[in-house]
Design an enzyme around this catalytic site. Structure first.
Site, PDB file in Angstrom:
ATOM      1  N   GLU A  95      15.626 -28.922   6.762  1.00 13.76           N
ATOM      2  CA  GLU A  95      15.222 -28.390   8.063  1.00 13.76           C
ATOM      3  C   GLU A  95      14.834 -26.925   7.944  1.00 13.76           C
ATOM      4  OE1 GLU A  95      17.671 -27.412  12.151  1.00 13.76           O
ATOM      5  OE2 GLU A  95      18.106 -29.292  11.120  1.00 13.76           O
TER       6      GLU A  95
ATOM      7  N   GLU B 276      15.204 -21.051  17.459  1.00 14.84           N
ATOM      8  CA  GLU B 276      16.147 -21.642  18.414  1.00 14.84           C
ATOM      9  C   GLU B 276      16.522 -20.515  19.362  1.00 14.84           C
ATOM     10  OE1 GLU B 276      18.794 -25.146  16.759  1.00 14.84           O
ATOM     11  OE2 GLU B 276      19.045 -23.324  15.563  1.00 14.84           O
TER      12      GLU B 276
ATOM     13  N   ASP C 103      14.229 -24.067  10.875  1.00 16.01           N
ATOM     14  CA  ASP C 103      14.216 -23.716  12.294  1.00 16.01           C
ATOM     15  C   ASP C 103      13.250 -22.551  12.485  1.00 16.01           C
ATOM     16  OD1 ASP C 103      16.126 -25.653  12.704  1.00 16.01           O
ATOM     17  OD2 ASP C 103      17.798 -24.243  12.740  1.00 16.01           O
TER      18      ASP C 103
END
Length: 179
Positions: free
Chosen positions: A51, A56, A53
């Site tokens: 993953e 966020e 990101d």
């Protein structure tokens, strides 16, 4: 209280990508604390789980002005020191729910660079993120809503003006799980 929440997630239906430039113009959901608006890359396969990101937003209880830009490898037989978690954040001078901002990532074989409104906020050497991933937009629950239900601030909405992707490699079919 007997409350139930429904959160949203949109995952790309196109073939996964490996490397490229991705950007989205987003206004975060105003409900805070407890709701995180996110734009990220992700793939969970039997042989790997990785993953990136891109952003966020507003998932911390202490302030609305911290955005998270984290990297994870949770499963990969080629990497013995798992899990790899590089959690980082940046302070912004605005409330992400008050207006649109462009959150972007330049991901290549050597580096992962995170940007906000065209300004570089983080650069990381790419030692592990070489697997193809899908593009995801999500609205997820965080503390204090995970521990206790509240009705204040609902319904709430994350607004996405656009998502743009310039992929270096689009991987379909049998190549979708390759390095």
């Amino acid at each position: 209280k007997n409350l139930h929440y429904t959160a949203g997630i949109v995952r790309s239906r196109a073939d996964p990508i490996r490397y490229g430039y991705l950007e989205a113009r987003i206004r975060a959901a105003p409900r805070w604390p407890g709701v995180a608006s996110a734009f990220w890359l992700f793939r969970n396969r039997p042989d790997y789980w990785t993953e990136i990101d891109i952003v966020e937003m507003m998932q911390r209880e202490s302030t609305r002005q911290i955005i998270d830009v984290s990297l994870y490898v949770l499963r990969d037989p080629a990497i013995p020191q798992l899990p790899v978690r590089i959690k980082d954040h940046a302070a912004v001078a605005w409330d992400p729910a008050e207006d649109f901002h462009v959150y972007s990532c330049l991901w290549d074989a050597k580096r992962i660079r995170h940007y906000v409104d065209g300004r570089l906020i983080r650069e990381t050497r790419n030692n592990y993120w070489h697997k193809p991933m899908d593009i995801v937009l999500s609205l997820g629950l965080r503390a204090p809503l995970i521990e206790g239900a509240e009705s204040d601030g609902f319904p709430t909405t994350m607004t996405v003006d656009y998502v743009r992707v310039w992929a270096s490699q689009v991987l379909g079919g049998a190549n979708a799980s390759g390095p």
